[in-house]
Design an enzyme around this catalytic site. Structure first.
Site, PDB file in Angstrom:
ATOM      1  N   PHE A 193     -59.156   6.238 -12.425  1.00  0.00           N
ATOM      2  CA  PHE A 193     -58.874   7.209 -11.370  1.00  0.00           C
ATOM      3  C   PHE A 193     -57.763   8.389 -11.946  1.00  0.00           C
ATOM      4  O   PHE A 193     -56.895   8.355 -12.776  1.00  0.00           O
ATOM      5  CB  PHE A 193     -57.834   6.267 -10.251  1.00  0.00           C
ATOM      6  CG  PHE A 193     -57.518   7.133  -8.971  1.00  0.00           C
ATOM      7  CD1 PHE A 193     -58.404   7.021  -8.085  1.00  0.00           C
ATOM      8  CD2 PHE A 193     -56.314   7.638  -8.714  1.00  0.00           C
ATOM      9  CE1 PHE A 193     -58.092   7.550  -6.839  1.00  0.00           C
ATOM     10  CE2 PHE A 193     -55.998   8.194  -7.627  1.00  0.00           C
ATOM     11  CZ  PHE A 193     -56.880   8.358  -6.761  1.00  0.00           C
ATOM     12  N   VAL A 195     -50.571   8.639 -11.848  1.00  0.00           N
ATOM     13  CA  VAL A 195     -50.460   8.476 -10.567  1.00  0.00           C
ATOM     14  C   VAL A 195     -49.786   9.759 -10.201  1.00  0.00           C
ATOM     15  O   VAL A 195     -48.643  10.142 -10.378  1.00  0.00           O
ATOM     16  CB  VAL A 195     -49.539   7.320 -10.221  1.00  0.00           C
ATOM     17  CG1 VAL A 195     -49.432   6.825  -8.829  1.00  0.00           C
ATOM     18  CG2 VAL A 195     -49.869   6.010 -10.874  1.00  0.00           C
ATOM     19  N   ILE A 196     -50.434  10.281  -8.856  1.00  0.00           N
ATOM     20  CA  ILE A 196     -49.710  11.674  -8.366  1.00  0.00           C
ATOM     21  C   ILE A 196     -49.496  11.470  -6.785  1.00  0.00           C
ATOM     22  O   ILE A 196     -50.190  10.846  -6.240  1.00  0.00           O
ATOM     23  CB  ILE A 196     -51.042  12.844  -8.445  1.00  0.00           C
ATOM     24  CG1 ILE A 196     -51.786  12.694  -9.678  1.00  0.00           C
ATOM     25  CG2 ILE A 196     -50.512  14.007  -7.964  1.00  0.00           C
ATOM     26  CD1 ILE A 196     -50.637  13.282 -10.830  1.00  0.00           C
ATOM     27  N   HIS A 253     -48.355   5.117  -0.533  1.00  0.00           N
ATOM     28  CA  HIS A 253     -49.052   4.290  -1.678  1.00  0.00           C
ATOM     29  C   HIS A 253     -48.725   4.529  -3.019  1.00  0.00           C
ATOM     30  O   HIS A 253     -48.896   3.621  -4.224  1.00  0.00           O
ATOM     31  CB  HIS A 253     -50.633   4.786  -1.283  1.00  0.00           C
ATOM     32  CG  HIS A 253     -51.577   4.132  -2.293  1.00  0.00           C
ATOM     33  ND1 HIS A 253     -52.071   2.733  -2.045  1.00  0.00           N
ATOM     34  CD2 HIS A 253     -52.431   4.540  -3.206  1.00  0.00           C
ATOM     35  CE1 HIS A 253     -52.858   2.465  -3.152  1.00  0.00           C
ATOM     36  NE2 HIS A 253     -53.020   3.680  -3.607  1.00  0.00           N
ATOM     37  N   PHE A 288     -46.071   1.628 -22.313  1.00  0.00           N
ATOM     38  CA  PHE A 288     -46.368   2.342 -21.207  1.00  0.00           C
ATOM     39  C   PHE A 288     -46.696   3.783 -21.256  1.00  0.00           C
ATOM     40  O   PHE A 288     -45.718   4.485 -21.476  1.00  0.00           O
ATOM     41  CB  PHE A 288     -45.084   2.058 -20.306  1.00  0.00           C
ATOM     42  CG  PHE A 288     -45.340   2.456 -18.825  1.00  0.00           C
ATOM     43  CD1 PHE A 288     -45.666   1.787 -17.801  1.00  0.00           C
ATOM     44  CD2 PHE A 288     -44.823   3.610 -18.192  1.00  0.00           C
ATOM     45  CE1 PHE A 288     -45.948   2.127 -16.276  1.00  0.00           C
ATOM     46  CE2 PHE A 288     -44.931   4.209 -17.022  1.00  0.00           C
ATOM     47  CZ  PHE A 288     -45.571   3.476 -16.011  1.00  0.00           C
ATOM     48  N   ARG A 302     -48.201  17.678 -19.001  1.00  0.00           N
ATOM     49  CA  ARG A 302     -48.133  16.421 -19.948  1.00  0.00           C
ATOM     50  C   ARG A 302     -49.103  15.927 -20.402  1.00  0.00           C
ATOM     51  O   ARG A 302     -49.257  15.024 -21.080  1.00  0.00           O
ATOM     52  CB  ARG A 302     -47.396  15.593 -18.990  1.00  0.00           C
ATOM     53  CG  ARG A 302     -45.864  15.724 -18.596  1.00  0.00           C
ATOM     54  CD  ARG A 302     -45.563  14.776 -17.332  1.00  0.00           C
ATOM     55  NE  ARG A 302     -44.015  15.370 -17.116  1.00  0.00           N
ATOM     56  CZ  ARG A 302     -43.472  16.647 -16.727  1.00  0.00           C
ATOM     57  NH1 ARG A 302     -44.325  17.413 -16.075  1.00  0.00           N
ATOM     58  NH2 ARG A 302     -42.153  16.693 -16.393  1.00  0.00           N
ATOM     59  N   ASP A 327     -49.386  11.860   0.298  1.00  0.00           N
ATOM     60  CA  ASP A 327     -48.648  12.099   1.586  1.00  0.00           C
ATOM     61  C   ASP A 327     -48.242  10.568   2.125  1.00  0.00           C
ATOM     62  O   ASP A 327     -47.409  10.667   3.201  1.00  0.00           O
ATOM     63  CB  ASP A 327     -49.499  12.573   2.805  1.00  0.00           C
ATOM     64  CG  ASP A 327     -49.957  14.139   2.230  1.00  0.00           C
ATOM     65  OD1 ASP A 327     -49.103  14.612   1.902  1.00  0.00           O
ATOM     66  OD2 ASP A 327     -51.069  14.382   2.702  1.00  0.00           O
ATOM     67  N   THR A 328     -48.506   9.484   1.418  1.00  0.00           N
ATOM     68  CA  THR A 328     -48.301   8.106   2.117  1.00  0.00           C
ATOM     69  C   THR A 328     -47.293   7.688   0.807  1.00  0.00           C
ATOM     70  O   THR A 328     -47.246   8.040  -0.154  1.00  0.00           O
ATOM     71  CB  THR A 328     -49.270   7.422   2.359  1.00  0.00           C
ATOM     72  OG1 THR A 328     -50.165   7.119   1.253  1.00  0.00           O
ATOM     73  CG2 THR A 328     -50.300   8.124   3.313  1.00  0.00           C
TER      74      THR A 328
END
Length: 231
Positions: free
Chosen positions: A95, A154-155, A161, A186, A200, A158-159
């Site tokens: 992802f 992980v971007i 999640h 990590f 990054r 709007d929620t």
């Protein structure tokens, strides 16, 4: 006690009276005499007030060489000079692969720079950051690798999640290392915007995949040379 290169002094009360205020006279006694360097260092100061109460304070100062024995402290460090002979696994989340592929490239380039052979690196792809922890733990328990890199991105959306995935990925990587005994590094980016993520992976903030690989090399060396369980 006053200590110098010439010796030590003890402050011992003698009977000398000083009247500071007529309404409230005080008795303050203070005197000095020299002692040899080998005697116990001490400072004694006694002040008696006119009301009959007394305050006595004792301070003991020890030689610094007795308190700090740094020559006897053993310091353990991992080396980043070379990682030749070490095996690594890289768990990569598919992802946001526009980001994670660049993180992987940075890690692989760093391994190559530190003499890690291609055949000593295994890359394992997982659907997303949530799945990284369980795979990293399985690889760590296999005993084949000196360290496991955990790479993802992980971007924020709007929620909520985002928060759930970040928390799961963080705790998953931590648990993988603790449960397997193999360092799990990590390397998951947690960014508010896509622009921050691109910065990054080779932008103005460098490549975090390369930094993750360096951490893995150092931890592998630390465990291999200093923290390996005794057989």
């Amino acid at each position: 006690m006053a200590a110098s290169a010439f010796g030590q002094c003890n402050l011992i009360p003698r009977a000398t009276t000083v009247n500071l205020l007529q309404s409230h006279p005080q008795v303050c006694s203070l005197s000095f005499h020299r002692q040899s360097v080998t005697s116990s260092p001490a400072l004694s100061f006694t002040q008696s007030l006119g009301f009959g109460s007394a305050i006595e304070r004792h301070c003991v100062d020890r030689n610094r060489s007795d308190l700090f024995q740094t020559a006897a402290v053993r310091q353990l460090n991992g080396s980043v000079m070379s990682a030749q002979g070490h095996c690594f696994a890289v768990v990569v989340a598919r992802f946001n692969d526009l980001i994670t592929k660049k993180l992987l490239e940075g890690a692989l380039d760093t391994f190559k720079s530190y003499s890690v052979r291609e055949e000593d690196i295994d890359v394992v792809w997982v659907p997303g950051c949530f799945e990284i922890g369980v795979v990293a733990q399985h690889l760590g328990k296999s005993g084949k690798y000196q360290a496991i890199l955990c790479i993802g991105a992980v971007i924020r959306g709007d929620t909520s999640h985002y928060d759930a995935v970040v928390n799961a990925a963080t705790s998953g990587v931590l648990s993988a290392g603790l449960n397997s005994g193999t360092p799990c590094i990590f390397g998951v980016l947690t960014c508010d915007t896509l622009e921050q993520a691109f910065n990054r992976v080779g932008g103005k903030s460098g490549n975090k995949g390369a930094e993750t690989a360096l951490t893995a090399i150092e931890m592998a060396s630390l465990f291999e040379h200093h923290l390996k369980p005794s057989e």
